[in-house]
Motif scaffolding. Structure first.
Motif, PDB file in Angstrom:
ATOM      1  N   ALA A  94       0.830  -1.202   0.000  1.00  0.00           N
ATOM      2  CA  ALA A  94       0.000   0.000   0.000  1.00  0.00           C
ATOM      3  C   ALA A  94       0.866   1.254   0.000  1.00  0.00           C
ATOM      4  O   ALA A  94       0.631   2.191  -0.759  1.00  0.00           O
ATOM      5  CB  ALA A  94      -0.943  -0.012   1.199  1.00  0.00           C
ATOM      6  N   PHE A  98       0.493   2.941  -3.648  1.00  0.00           N
ATOM      7  CA  PHE A  98      -0.673   3.834  -3.624  1.00  0.00           C
ATOM      8  C   PHE A  98      -0.275   5.216  -3.154  1.00  0.00           C
ATOM      9  O   PHE A  98       0.684   5.392  -2.414  1.00  0.00           O
ATOM     10  CB  PHE A  98      -1.749   3.282  -2.682  1.00  0.00           C
ATOM     11  CG  PHE A  98      -2.434   2.039  -3.179  1.00  0.00           C
ATOM     12  CD1 PHE A  98      -3.652   2.117  -3.814  1.00  0.00           C
ATOM     13  CD2 PHE A  98      -1.840   0.801  -3.000  1.00  0.00           C
ATOM     14  CE1 PHE A  98      -4.287   0.980  -4.272  1.00  0.00           C
ATOM     15  CE2 PHE A  98      -2.470  -0.341  -3.452  1.00  0.00           C
ATOM     16  CZ  PHE A  98      -3.695  -0.251  -4.094  1.00  0.00           C
ATOM     17  N   ARG A 103      -0.519   8.840   4.219  1.00  0.00           N
ATOM     18  CA  ARG A 103       0.537   7.888   3.916  1.00  0.00           C
ATOM     19  C   ARG A 103       1.815   8.210   4.710  1.00  0.00           C
ATOM     20  O   ARG A 103       2.398   7.337   5.359  1.00  0.00           O
ATOM     21  CB  ARG A 103       0.815   7.935   2.415  1.00  0.00           C
ATOM     22  CG  ARG A 103       1.892   7.017   1.928  1.00  0.00           C
ATOM     23  CD  ARG A 103       1.886   7.010   0.397  1.00  0.00           C
ATOM     24  NE  ARG A 103       3.088   6.389  -0.116  1.00  0.00           N
ATOM     25  CZ  ARG A 103       4.197   7.058  -0.355  1.00  0.00           C
ATOM     26  NH1 ARG A 103       4.243   8.363  -0.130  1.00  0.00           N
ATOM     27  NH2 ARG A 103       5.261   6.426  -0.814  1.00  0.00           N
TER      28      ARG A 103
ATOM     29  N   TRP B  18      -4.308   2.328  -8.366  1.00  0.00           N
ATOM     30  CA  TRP B  18      -3.407   2.689  -7.274  1.00  0.00           C
ATOM     31  C   TRP B  18      -3.813   3.972  -6.573  1.00  0.00           C
ATOM     32  O   TRP B  18      -3.307   4.304  -5.522  1.00  0.00           O
ATOM     33  CB  TRP B  18      -1.987   2.833  -7.807  1.00  0.00           C
ATOM     34  CG  TRP B  18      -1.367   1.501  -8.031  1.00  0.00           C
ATOM     35  CD1 TRP B  18      -1.677   0.355  -7.381  1.00  0.00           C
ATOM     36  CD2 TRP B  18      -0.334   1.179  -8.949  1.00  0.00           C
ATOM     37  NE1 TRP B  18      -0.905  -0.664  -7.838  1.00  0.00           N
ATOM     38  CE2 TRP B  18      -0.060  -0.191  -8.801  1.00  0.00           C
ATOM     39  CE3 TRP B  18       0.400   1.909  -9.881  1.00  0.00           C
ATOM     40  CZ2 TRP B  18       0.911  -0.841  -9.545  1.00  0.00           C
ATOM     41  CZ3 TRP B  18       1.365   1.265 -10.617  1.00  0.00           C
ATOM     42  CH2 TRP B  18       1.620  -0.105 -10.456  1.00  0.00           C
ATOM     43  N   ALA B  24      -6.108   0.947  -0.448  1.00  0.00           N
ATOM     44  CA  ALA B  24      -4.866   1.160   0.297  1.00  0.00           C
ATOM     45  C   ALA B  24      -5.131   1.054   1.795  1.00  0.00           C
ATOM     46  O   ALA B  24      -4.395   0.385   2.522  1.00  0.00           O
ATOM     47  CB  ALA B  24      -4.281   2.527  -0.039  1.00  0.00           C
ATOM     48  N   TYR B  25      -6.218   1.681   2.235  1.00  0.00           N
ATOM     49  CA  TYR B  25      -6.530   1.622   3.666  1.00  0.00           C
ATOM     50  C   TYR B  25      -6.855   0.201   4.090  1.00  0.00           C
ATOM     51  O   TYR B  25      -6.491  -0.245   5.180  1.00  0.00           O
ATOM     52  CB  TYR B  25      -7.711   2.550   3.981  1.00  0.00           C
ATOM     53  CG  TYR B  25      -7.355   4.010   3.846  1.00  0.00           C
ATOM     54  CD1 TYR B  25      -6.197   4.515   4.439  1.00  0.00           C
ATOM     55  CD2 TYR B  25      -8.156   4.884   3.128  1.00  0.00           C
ATOM     56  CE1 TYR B  25      -5.864   5.845   4.310  1.00  0.00           C
ATOM     57  CE2 TYR B  25      -7.825   6.227   2.994  1.00  0.00           C
ATOM     58  CZ  TYR B  25      -6.672   6.700   3.589  1.00  0.00           C
ATOM     59  OH  TYR B  25      -6.332   8.014   3.463  1.00  0.00           O
ATOM     60  N   LEU B  27      -5.611  -2.503   2.804  1.00  0.00           N
ATOM     61  CA  LEU B  27      -4.345  -3.239   2.901  1.00  0.00           C
ATOM     62  C   LEU B  27      -3.591  -2.872   4.177  1.00  0.00           C
ATOM     63  O   LEU B  27      -2.868  -3.675   4.755  1.00  0.00           O
ATOM     64  CB  LEU B  27      -3.468  -2.945   1.678  1.00  0.00           C
ATOM     65  CG  LEU B  27      -3.936  -3.512   0.348  1.00  0.00           C
ATOM     66  CD1 LEU B  27      -3.102  -2.959  -0.799  1.00  0.00           C
ATOM     67  CD2 LEU B  27      -3.869  -5.032   0.351  1.00  0.00           C
TER      68      LEU B  27
END
Lengths: 280, 317
Positions: A94, A98, A103, B18, B24-25, B27
């Motif tokens: 991730a 991403f 992040r 992506w 993403a969260y 994962l």
């Protein structure tokens, strides 16, 4: 590479001999003492055993329930390593691929917990586990499950960090191609990225295993007699009436050899991971 | 030709995949949940505990623990009381311990890396050998040292008194003043290979031309080290020193395994100090207040270090 005059060669050999000595001396004493009869380690120290014996290696399993501790350590460390890798692979993917809000915050938070004193988490975690047990009946305090959960988070930050570096070095075109072929991002991760990153993943798994295998602070509080692991168990040799130093040394060797071998095989990956992280 | 627009469309869709934060969260969720359970929530709980009168009577019913306000902090910081004085003392000892261990480990690691810089036949073997102290499980290594440092049947006294005749008196290494020396010694033995590993990796990245240029200018080994190796290693060193410092400052395994339950006053390192004062008296409120103070101290120190090194870096540029 340093350019050296001739006299420097002598400096080098003397220096290397010094380092070899300080490393080998304790290891030599460990190994020979483990092969000594009890009277040899109780009286004055001697460099060579009066009689070489392998009995300490047999006795260690009887003096304390070392077999059970060993099994506990193997189970806990293996489970922690496997779960840690699984969780870290997804998280690292991730972060590596991403772009999403939070992040940077996530990376920084996770890494900085690594630097905090373990003692800071110990008391609250103890309290939380005791109370989870009371509320839900899930025994975390004193059980192997609690240790697995605790340990896997210890290795998680470093594992994620290393794997992010590793994944970043894998060209995006590889998983893009898989995406074009109709695989979802998770499919691309499992079918394309993971196979390529296997060396890094193995390194991370060994790291997580070694971390769990060596942990003392939480093991000393969070284990009961049934779930006791080696770091705590080994100290029991010295609480016996007399210290069986030959057995202590034998047991130390037995618990060290597998992880030390794993670590030494891993050193190249560790350096890569550490420097990759430092460069970024 | 007809394929291409479709392919770029698919690639764009792939890139778009992506950019889907939701996945993403998802994962990240397991990692996040675990970090929350074991690190972040306990930290918050720890701060909460430090404001409570959390003694043994409230362990199983912690929400009933009475509010203590700043009392735990006042007790921990009151240097005139026995508790505060011993905490402060422990802090100084730990600071001295960490500085000595970092200095010793760095120095040994640097020298060893320097000596092994040149390719030679035994290089790989020695490199692996030097890493062994760090590769051993910490507790196993420290237990071995406990044996080496025994007064009557230990190797060190035998070596110093009977073999080298340096002294006549068999010292107690695990009691009294020498216990501090012992714990520093053991810790340096365990940590220097890590410094070695990192510095060695850093040295590999220094371009050979720099040394060549220095050698042509007539620089000897000493000057090459001072003018090329050390400046080039600076970024690596900055991180290495900080990491080593935080590790040794928070070190629990070495003192705990080396001394067992009876930690000598002279080697009363802070992690063991807090551990023992919490689990001997079961006063978790006070123990938490001490932990929080320790964290604040480390944060302050780390921030100071980072600011200082950043400012110097800027000046250097």
């Amino acid at each position: 590479m340093l350019f050296e005059p001739r006299w420097f060669r002598w400096v080098r050999w003397v220096g290397l001999a010094f380092f070899t000595t300080i490393v080998l001396l304790p290891l030599y004493v460990m190994a020979t003492s483990a092969a000594k009869p009890l009277r040899d380690v109780q009286g004055e120290f001697h460099w060579w055993p009066t009689e070489l014996t392998l009995r300490p290696f047999a006795d260690i399993w009887r003096t304390i329930p070392l077999g059970r501790y060993f099994l506990n350590s193997v189970l806990v460390s293996t489970a922690a390593a496997l779960c840690s890798v699984l969780v870290a692979v997804f998280a690292a993917y991730a972060i590596s691929r991403f772009r999403f809000p939070g992040r940077a915050l996530f990376s920084v938070t996770v890494l900085s917990t690594q630097m905090f004193p373990g003692i800071l988490f110990l008391l609250p975690l103890f309290l939380i586990y005791v109370n989870i047990d009371q509320l839900t009946g899930i025994t975390l305090y004193g059980s192997r499950l609690g240790l697995v959960i605790t340990y896997l988070t210890f290795s998680l930050p470093f594992s994620i960090w290393m794997l992010v570096g590793y994944f970043n070095s894998i060209p995006r075109e590889l998983d893009e191609a898989a995406l074009v072929d109709g695989a979802g991002p998770v499919g691309a991760l499992l079918r394309v990225v993971v196979p390529v990153a296997t060396p890094g993943i193995v390194a991370v798994a060994i790291y997580a295993f070694v971390t769990a295998w060596s942990e003392v602070l939480f093991a000393s509080i969070m284990t009961s007699e049934q779930s006791r692991t080696l770091p705590v168990g080994l100290q029991l040799y010295s609480t016996q009436a007399g210290v069986y130093w030959n057995q202590v040394m034998a047991a130390s060797l037995v618990v060290s050899v597998p992880v030390a071998a794993g670590f030494l095989m891993l050193q190249r990956f560790l350096v890569q991971g550490l420097t990759a992280g430092a460069v970024k | 030709m007809a394929d291409r627009p479709g392919a770029t469309g698919a690639a764009r869709r792939a890139g778009a995949g992506w950019r889907r934060p939701g996945l993403a969260y998802l994962l990240l969720l397991p990692a996040l949940a675990l970090e929350l359970l074991v690190h972040l929530v306990p930290m918050a709980v720890g701060v909460w505990m430090s404001f409570r009168e959390l003694t043994q009577f409230f362990i199983r019913n912690w929400s009933a623990a009475p509010w203590a306000g700043l009392r735990n902090y006042r007790v921990a910081l009151d240097v005139d009381s026995a508790i505060g004085a011993s905490l402060l003392r422990s802090l100084w000892i730990t600071l001295a311990y960490a500085l000595l261990v970092v200095a010793g480990s760095w120095l040994l690691g640097f020298v060893a890396a320097l000596l092994l810089q040149r390719p030679m036949r035994s290089r790989g073997l020695l490199r692996t050998l030097f890493l062994v102290p760090y590769a051993l499980p910490a507790y196993a290594a420290v237990i071995a040292w406990n044996f080496l440092l025994q007064r009557d049947n230990g190797m060190l006294n035998h070596l110093l008194v009977d073999n080298l005749h340096l002294t006549d008196d068999r010292a107690f290494w695990l009691l009294g003043d020498r216990s501090f020396v012992a714990v520093v010694l053991v810790s340096v033995w365990r940590h220097w290979p890590f410094a070695f590993l990192i510095i060695m990796a850093g040295m590999q990245n220094i371009p050979t031309d720099l040394y060549e240029a220095a050698a042509i200018d007539g620089a000897g080994p000493g000057q090459q080290i001072r003018r090329v190796t050390l400046p080039m290693l600076r970024p690596v060193n900055l991180v290495l020193v900080l990491v080593l410092f935080l590790w040794t400052f928070n070190d629990f395994t070495t003192p705990f395994v080396l001394f067992g339950a009876a930690t000598p006053d002279q080697a009363d390192l802070i992690s063991v100090h807090i551990y023992q004062s919490s689990f001997v008296t079961w006063n978790f409120g006070l123990g938490s207040a001490m932990s929080v103070l320790l964290l604040l101290f480390l944060l302050l120190l780390t921030t100071g270090y980072l600011l200082l090194t950043a400012r110097r870096r800027r000046r250097a540029v």
